[in-house]
Design a protein around this motif. Structure first.
Motif: not given
Length: 208
Positions: A48, A62, A65, A68, A70-71, A77, A79-81, A88-89
């Motif tokens: 990261h 991201d 993610s 998530a 990475i948060k 950040i 975050s998407t997936d 996950i945002d």
């Protein structure tokens, strides 16, 4: 400073957001491994750091993610997936990002490109949402002579070097998000001819 946070227990977090039955069980397994193994968290912290250090200052997206994590390294950040999970945002398909043009200074992804069904379509989307001077940074498998033997014999994801990553592929609505071809990054970026073709197809991108 940046650090690895071991936040509240995962199952408590899960209970506050959505039932475990609503989630892909592979995600839960991955997150539990993350929580249990400090060595994995240390390794990913370095990944990261490399990705984020490659991006200019500003908003960072991201892609893929997963759980998530990475948060834990950078909480602000986006975050998407394609699959929902606590942290996950935005749940979205990387081939059709739900963001306006030129809104991010950086787009990062870790072991995601080789899971994408239509990598060129994604690269066009990443280029679209990046501000001028922004950067897409990724860490992916590289099929060197030595690495290829390792991935062939010790990794469960396939390596199909005979596919054309530039080909138009019909959308498969039933495709498993975990499907992969670890050859994709090498086919797109390992040779100067491939890198030049990427730049021809997506003129706003410069491959480094």
């Amino acid at each position: 400073g940046s650090h690895i946070a071991s936040s509240k227990p995962f199952d408590r977090e899960l209970a506050m957001t959505r039932s475990a039955a609503d989630l892909d069980q592979r995600q839960i397994i991955h997150r539990n491994q993350w929580e249990k193994k400090r060595s994995i968290r240390l390794l990913y912290r370095d990944f990261h750091r490399q990705l984020l250090d490659s991006c200019p200052e500003g908003r960072v997206l991201d892609i893929g993610s997963g759980t998530a994590h990475i948060k834990d390294f950078r909480p602000d950040i986006i975050s998407t997936d394609i699959l929902p999970f606590p942290g996950i945002d935005v749940v979205a398909d990387a081939h059709r990002l739900p963001f306006p043009n030129e809104v991010f200074s950086g787009v990062v992804m870790l072991d995601v490109l080789h899971h994408l069904e239509r990598p060129i379509e994604f690269l066009k989307e990443a280029s679209r949402v990046l501000k001028p001077g922004g950067r897409l940074a990724m860490i992916e498998p590289a099929m060197t002579a030595v690495a290829r033997r390792f991935y062939d014999y010790f990794h469960d994801e396939p390596v199909e070097m005979n596919v054309d990553p530039f080909a138009n592929v019909a959308i498969n609505p039933d495709r498993d998000p975990f499907d992969a071809n670890q050859a994709i990054p090498t086919l797109l970026f390992a040779t100067s001819a491939a890198r030049s073709r990427v730049e021809q197809v997506i003129p706003a991108l410069r491959v480094r």
